[in-house]
Design an enzyme around this catalytic site. Structure first.
Site, PDB file in Angstrom:
ATOM      1  N   ALA A 161       0.847  -1.196   0.000  1.00  0.00           N
ATOM      2  CA  ALA A 161       0.000   0.000   0.000  1.00  0.00           C
ATOM      3  C   ALA A 161       0.877   1.239   0.000  1.00  0.00           C
ATOM      4  O   ALA A 161       1.858   1.316   0.738  1.00  0.00           O
ATOM      5  CB  ALA A 161      -0.908   0.006   1.227  1.00  0.00           C
ATOM      6  N   GLY A 162       0.539   2.197  -0.857  1.00  0.00           N
ATOM      7  CA  GLY A 162       1.344   3.410  -0.909  1.00  0.00           C
ATOM      8  C   GLY A 162       0.564   4.501  -1.602  1.00  0.00           C
ATOM      9  O   GLY A 162      -0.388   4.233  -2.329  1.00  0.00           O
ATOM     10  N   LEU A 212       6.610  20.305  -5.223  1.00  0.00           N
ATOM     11  CA  LEU A 212       7.975  20.762  -4.937  1.00  0.00           C
ATOM     12  C   LEU A 212       8.058  21.076  -3.446  1.00  0.00           C
ATOM     13  O   LEU A 212       7.070  21.536  -2.862  1.00  0.00           O
ATOM     14  CB  LEU A 212       8.289  22.027  -5.742  1.00  0.00           C
ATOM     15  CG  LEU A 212       8.298  21.859  -7.260  1.00  0.00           C
ATOM     16  CD1 LEU A 212       8.572  23.196  -7.940  1.00  0.00           C
ATOM     17  CD2 LEU A 212       9.358  20.825  -7.674  1.00  0.00           C
ATOM     18  N   LEU A 213       9.208  20.865  -2.859  1.00  0.00           N
ATOM     19  CA  LEU A 213       9.309  21.058  -1.405  1.00  0.00           C
ATOM     20  C   LEU A 213       8.943  22.493  -1.017  1.00  0.00           C
ATOM     21  O   LEU A 213       8.339  22.728   0.029  1.00  0.00           O
ATOM     22  CB  LEU A 213      10.721  20.699  -0.905  1.00  0.00           C
ATOM     23  CG  LEU A 213      10.898  20.739   0.610  1.00  0.00           C
ATOM     24  CD1 LEU A 213       9.911  19.811   1.321  1.00  0.00           C
ATOM     25  CD2 LEU A 213      12.328  20.360   0.990  1.00  0.00           C
ATOM     26  N   ASN A 239       6.643  24.206  -2.075  1.00  0.00           N
ATOM     27  CA  ASN A 239       5.180  24.352  -1.995  1.00  0.00           C
ATOM     28  C   ASN A 239       4.521  23.269  -1.133  1.00  0.00           C
ATOM     29  O   ASN A 239       3.305  23.131  -1.133  1.00  0.00           O
ATOM     30  CB  ASN A 239       4.567  24.260  -3.405  1.00  0.00           C
ATOM     31  CG  ASN A 239       5.147  25.304  -4.339  1.00  0.00           C
ATOM     32  OD1 ASN A 239       5.460  26.400  -3.891  1.00  0.00           O
ATOM     33  ND2 ASN A 239       5.317  24.961  -5.608  1.00  0.00           N
ATOM     34  N   TYR A 296       7.916  11.408  -1.029  1.00  0.00           N
ATOM     35  CA  TYR A 296       7.864  10.020  -1.521  1.00  0.00           C
ATOM     36  C   TYR A 296       9.258   9.380  -1.449  1.00  0.00           C
ATOM     37  O   TYR A 296       9.424   8.239  -1.010  1.00  0.00           O
ATOM     38  CB  TYR A 296       7.342  10.053  -2.952  1.00  0.00           C
ATOM     39  CG  TYR A 296       7.024   8.710  -3.573  1.00  0.00           C
ATOM     40  CD1 TYR A 296       5.918   7.972  -3.158  1.00  0.00           C
ATOM     41  CD2 TYR A 296       7.820   8.194  -4.598  1.00  0.00           C
ATOM     42  CE1 TYR A 296       5.603   6.763  -3.750  1.00  0.00           C
ATOM     43  CE2 TYR A 296       7.518   6.984  -5.198  1.00  0.00           C
ATOM     44  CZ  TYR A 296       6.407   6.268  -4.777  1.00  0.00           C
ATOM     45  OH  TYR A 296       6.103   5.055  -5.373  1.00  0.00           O
ATOM     46  N   THR A 327       0.349   1.285 -14.777  1.00  0.00           N
ATOM     47  CA  THR A 327      -0.788   1.155 -13.849  1.00  0.00           C
ATOM     48  C   THR A 327      -1.695   2.366 -14.040  1.00  0.00           C
ATOM     49  O   THR A 327      -1.368   3.290 -14.803  1.00  0.00           O
ATOM     50  CB  THR A 327      -0.334   1.171 -12.369  1.00  0.00           C
ATOM     51  OG1 THR A 327       0.313   2.418 -12.119  1.00  0.00           O
ATOM     52  CG2 THR A 327       0.587   0.024 -12.036  1.00  0.00           C
TER      53      THR A 327
HETATM   54  P1  NAD Z   1      -2.268   2.201  -6.540  1.00  0.00           P
HETATM   55  O1  NAD Z   1      -2.574   3.605  -6.096  1.00  0.00           O
HETATM   56  O2  NAD Z   1      -2.855   1.734  -7.823  1.00  0.00           O
HETATM   57  O3  NAD Z   1      -2.705   1.173  -5.385  1.00  0.00           O
HETATM   58  C1  NAD Z   1      -2.383   1.377  -4.042  1.00  0.00           C
HETATM   59  C2  NAD Z   1      -3.399   0.667  -3.172  1.00  0.00           C
HETATM   60  O4  NAD Z   1      -3.062   0.943  -1.812  1.00  0.00           O
HETATM   61  C3  NAD Z   1      -4.831   1.191  -3.387  1.00  0.00           C
HETATM   62  O5  NAD Z   1      -5.729   0.123  -3.546  1.00  0.00           O
HETATM   63  C4  NAD Z   1      -5.104   1.993  -2.132  1.00  0.00           C
HETATM   64  O6  NAD Z   1      -6.482   2.004  -1.752  1.00  0.00           O
HETATM   65  C5  NAD Z   1      -4.249   1.264  -1.106  1.00  0.00           C
HETATM   66  N1  NAD Z   1      -3.952   2.110   0.047  1.00  0.00           N
HETATM   67  C6  NAD Z   1      -3.488   3.371   0.047  1.00  0.00           C
HETATM   68  N2  NAD Z   1      -3.414   3.840   1.294  1.00  0.00           N
HETATM   69  C7  NAD Z   1      -3.828   2.848   2.125  1.00  0.00           C
HETATM   70  C8  NAD Z   1      -3.974   2.744   3.524  1.00  0.00           C
HETATM   71  N3  NAD Z   1      -3.680   3.751   4.346  1.00  0.00           N
HETATM   72  N4  NAD Z   1      -4.430   1.559   4.034  1.00  0.00           N
HETATM   73  C9  NAD Z   1      -4.751   0.530   3.227  1.00  0.00           C
HETATM   74  N5  NAD Z   1      -4.612   0.588   1.873  1.00  0.00           N
HETATM   75  C10 NAD Z   1      -4.174   1.748   1.330  1.00  0.00           C
HETATM   76  O7  NAD Z   1      -0.686   2.101  -6.545  1.00  0.00           O
HETATM   77  P2  NAD Z   1       0.286   1.119  -7.401  1.00  0.00           P
HETATM   78  O8  NAD Z   1       0.728   1.875  -8.603  1.00  0.00           O
HETATM   79  O9  NAD Z   1      -0.311  -0.204  -7.561  1.00  0.00           O
HETATM   80  O10 NAD Z   1       1.545   1.061  -6.401  1.00  0.00           O
HETATM   81  C11 NAD Z   1       1.685   0.073  -5.406  1.00  0.00           C
HETATM   82  C12 NAD Z   1       2.988   0.306  -4.672  1.00  0.00           C
HETATM   83  O11 NAD Z   1       4.079   0.330  -5.597  1.00  0.00           O
HETATM   84  C13 NAD Z   1       3.050   1.635  -3.919  1.00  0.00           C
HETATM   85  O12 NAD Z   1       3.744   1.463  -2.702  1.00  0.00           O
HETATM   86  C14 NAD Z   1       3.838   2.516  -4.865  1.00  0.00           C
HETATM   87  O13 NAD Z   1       4.473   3.570  -4.197  1.00  0.00           O
HETATM   88  C15 NAD Z   1       4.825   1.522  -5.441  1.00  0.00           C
HETATM   89  N6  NAD Z   1       5.385   1.927  -6.753  1.00  0.00           N
HETATM   90  C16 NAD Z   1       4.595   2.045  -7.863  1.00  0.00           C
HETATM   91  C17 NAD Z   1       5.162   2.415  -9.083  1.00  0.00           C
HETATM   92  C18 NAD Z   1       4.359   2.527 -10.366  1.00  0.00           C
HETATM   93  O14 NAD Z   1       4.937   2.823 -11.417  1.00  0.00           O
HETATM   94  N7  NAD Z   1       3.057   2.282 -10.367  1.00  0.00           N
HETATM   95  C19 NAD Z   1       6.540   2.679  -9.157  1.00  0.00           C
HETATM   96  C20 NAD Z   1       7.305   2.565  -8.002  1.00  0.00           C
HETATM   97  C21 NAD Z   1       6.717   2.179  -6.798  1.00  0.00           C
END
Ligand code: NAD
Length: 454
Positions: free
Chosen positions: A293-294, A300-301, A303, A360, A395
């Site tokens: 989950a993320g 920008l820092l 702002n 991030y 994604t």
């Molecule tokens: P996404 O936004 O599609 O999915 C994230 C999921 O996490 C969502 O279903 C959201 O509801 C859930 N979530 C967010 N906050 C939450 C909380 N407090 N409690 C429970 N669930 C929560 O994101 P994604 O693109 O699938 O990314 C997944 C992970 O991969 C993240 O950690 C992201 O930072 C990392 N990431 C993604 C990419 C990319 O290109 N998509 C690149 C590098 C890292």
């Protein structure tokens, strides 16, 4: 959102190919990805080098009836080339084997693999040995550069062995299988370090996660949904976690993979305790957790406001830290497996930095720190903790980027295309397998060797 982007589809048609070639444009090819039951490769595998590691790999693959070759020959095409450089002591020892590799490269198939095997430059035994250390670092450098010379979906990666680990170890086998197969489609110019001989070879390499119960946070969509599907494919039972607002989507994913849903905000003070409770009630065990989950809150820092900074840190790093503490307090209670596995999603932004993402990057670099810090404790009982740092993954998040920015980000890597959520999921699954116990405390980039960062 399409799985293969429009440009990649276009340049893989005859007219598109002609135009791209004439104009010197990128020519990405569809990548070979793993489906259940696939062999590691379909054509001959060339093994170069005379070391014990070369012999081990040749024997293992030969026993599984792969077409193993020990010399370049005249016309043969190769699906993969394994280069054992684990016994070199001086940079000048590289030349014979590496130049032989050079001759073989022209005959590497599309989506082919080059895998170097060498000894760990960070091993204490070479800390003060300039010649040996230069030789080991040399293999890293040549592997990274070679990865950038690969074409048509081919990759080059390396397996790094600590001095007291042999290629016969379970984790070395796990690593070479990962790099040879379609599981590593979007991993290029990277290394898997095997630091101990811990781990067991599975009875079936197709279901390395059989009987495991694993929590996946943020499982309702994107990368988390793909991780849930893949862990289930490899034999695991998934406990999927997501926000109550994503409850319906979470239920759909869990119904698909035969898992169970927990609607919960991971920033809840007792999130780890709740997860343990759920695992105890439903399965009587918990073998691992994937901190996926993320959120992003880009600015920008100059702002940046409190809410953007604090909410991001809370979800992306404070919650995983707190959950880990609560889970690890339950060690020895019979629910948490002794060889408990933790994996987390970092990001190339946490390695290289990214404009507008100070919050991030702080959190995602923090994930790598957390990974290093727990490695020893978990390793003591056969567990492990590792992170995966994705680059540009197709994604909903990256689909929403402005077209020009997205197109640049998508092509700025050795594969000239974005990765798929499944590519990240494959790396996560690798780390949860019993066989991978000797790979601990590492961060693996799944970024097609993005030009951004180290
Ligand atoms: P996404 O936004 O599609 O999915 C994230 C999921 O996490 C969502 O279903 C959201 O509801 C859930 N979530 C967010 N906050 C939450 C909380 N407090 N409690 C429970 N669930 C929560 O994101 P994604 O693109 O699938 O990314 C997944 C992970 O991969 C993240 O950690 C992201 O930072 C990392 N990431 C993604 C990419 C990319 O290109 N998509 C690149 C590098 C890292």
């Amino acid at each position: 959102m399409s799985q293969t982007d429009g440009y990649t589809r276009f340049v893989n048609r005859p007219l598109g190919k002609q135009i791209a070639k004439a104009a010197g444009l990128p020519q990405p090819v569809p990548l070979r990805r793993h489906t259940l039951g696939d062999p590691l490769v379909t054509g001959p595998i060339l093994i170069l080098g005379e070391s014990a590691a070369a012999e081990t790999v040749a024997k293992q693959l030969w026993r599984e009836e792969y077409d193993v070759r020990r010399d370049v020959g005249l016309k043969q095409k190769f699906s993969a080339i394994v280069v054992a450089l684990d016994e070199i002591r001086h940079p000048q020892d590289l030349s014979d084997t590496v130049l032989e590799l050079g001759q073989a490269l022209r005959r590497l198939d599309s989506n082919g693999r080059v895998i170097t095997i060498f000894r760990d430059p960070n091993d204490a035994s070479v800390a003060n040995d300039a010649t040996a250390l230069a030789a080991r670092r040399g293999v890293e450098g040549l592997t990274r550069s070679l990865a950038k010379e690969m074409r048509r979906g081919a990759t080059a990666n390396g397996i790094v062995l600590s001095d007291d680990v042999e290629m016969t170890s379970a984790s070395a086998q796990s690593a070479i299988r990962f790099f040879l197969s379609g599981r590593s489609a979007y991993v290029a110019g990277q290394f898997l370090t095997v630091s101990s001989s811990a781990g067991e070879v599975p009875s079936n390499w197709d279901t390395p996660l059989a009987e495991k119960v694993i929590v996946v946070t943020g499982a309702a969509r994107g990368i988390g949904a793909a991780i849930s599907e893949l862990l289930a494919r490899d034999g695991a039972t998934v406990i999927g976690v997501d926000m109550p607002s994503a409850g319906d989507a979470l239920t759909d994913v869990m119904n698909r993979v035969g898992g169970i849903s927990v609607q919960m905000d991971i920033t809840a003070e007792d999130a780890g305790v709740q997860l343990l409770q759920k695992a105890r009630e439903r399965f009587g065990r918990l073998d691992g957790i994937v901190h996926n989950a993320g959120i992003t809150r880009d600015k920008l820092l100059a702002n940046m406001d409190d809410s953007r900074w604090d909410s991001l840190i809370a979800v992306n790093i404070s919650a995983p830290l707190r959950i880990n503490e609560q889970l690890l307090q339950a060690r020895g209670d019979g629910v948490l497996a002794d060889n408990f596995r933790i994996t987390s999603l970092s990001s190339t932004s946490g390695i290289a930095g990214n404009r507008g993402q100070t919050n991030y990057a702080a959190a995602k670099a923090g994930v790598m720190g957390m990974t290093q810090a727990y490695a020893e404790t978990l390793g003591e009982t056969g567990g492990s903790i590792n992170a995966v740092a994705p680059g540009f993954i197709e994604t909903a998040m990256t689909d929403a980027m402005p077209t020009a920015t997205r197109e640049v980000a998508r092509r700025m890597n050795a594969m000239q295309q974005g990765g798929r959520p499944v590519d990240v999921a494959e790396a996560i699954a690798l780390f949860h397998a019993d066989a991978s116990a000797g790979i601990n405390g590492t961060t693996l980039r799944v970024c097609g060797q993005s030009m951004v960062g180290q």
